[in-house]
Write a protein that holds these residues in place. Structure first.
Motif, PDB file in Angstrom:
ATOM      1  N   ILE A   8       1.436   5.202  -2.140  1.00  0.00           N
ATOM      2  CA  ILE A   8       2.360   4.791  -1.086  1.00  0.00           C
ATOM      3  C   ILE A   8       1.988   3.403  -0.583  1.00  0.00           C
ATOM      4  N   TYR A  30      -1.728  11.652   2.141  1.00  0.00           N
ATOM      5  CA  TYR A  30      -2.166  10.315   1.760  1.00  0.00           C
ATOM      6  C   TYR A  30      -3.016   9.652   2.838  1.00  0.00           C
ATOM      7  N   THR A  38      -1.729  -0.294   0.619  1.00  0.00           N
ATOM      8  CA  THR A  38      -1.253   0.665  -0.381  1.00  0.00           C
ATOM      9  C   THR A  38      -2.374   1.658  -0.648  1.00  0.00           C
ATOM     10  N   VAL A  53       9.709  10.631   2.573  1.00  0.00           N
ATOM     11  CA  VAL A  53       8.335  10.716   3.090  1.00  0.00           C
ATOM     12  C   VAL A  53       8.370  11.109   4.559  1.00  0.00           C
ATOM     13  N   VAL A  85       5.635   4.387  -3.884  1.00  0.00           N
ATOM     14  CA  VAL A  85       6.655   4.768  -2.908  1.00  0.00           C
ATOM     15  C   VAL A  85       6.496   3.774  -1.770  1.00  0.00           C
ATOM     16  N   VAL A  99      12.758   4.534   2.092  1.00  0.00           N
ATOM     17  CA  VAL A  99      11.748   4.462   1.042  1.00  0.00           C
ATOM     18  C   VAL A  99      12.411   4.213  -0.294  1.00  0.00           C
TER      19      VAL A  99
END
Length: 104
Positions: A8, A30, A38, A53, A85, A99
């Protein structure tokens, strides 16, 4: 074996406390993503081709991206490969955030 690697990218102007892909049945977190950063990759055997998301900021939950309505047929899945993403601010979107999948 199928292999979809996803990370992500936070393209918003603020950090998030945690982030989850909506269609990830494993519920992988995440974790915190600073503005402009990222994450590392997470490996999936298969993942629905919809980059929605959920992210959390200061204890509040937000949605970025569209939620699929129940499909009349099976949803499509991402082809094997590596993807980012990218979460970004989008004032034209209902929640204010959107996204996109970017194939690397």
């Amino acid at each position: 074996m199928n292999s979809v690697n996803v990370r992500i990218a936070n393209s918003m102007g603020f950090s998030v406390d945690s982030a989850f892909l909506v269609y990830d049945e494993s519920g992988f977190n995440y974790r915190a993503i600073a503005a402009g950063d990222t994450t590392g990759y997470h490996l999936y055997e298969s993942l629905i081709d919809d980059p929605a998301v959920y992210f959390f900021k200061n204890g509040d939950q937000f949605l970025a991206g569209p939620i699929l309505a129940p499909p009349l047929s099976a949803p499509t899945h991402l082809a094997n490969g590596k993807y980012i993403v990218r979460i970004f601010v989008d004032s034209s979107f209902l929640t204010g955030y959107n996204v996109e999948f970017i194939k690397e």
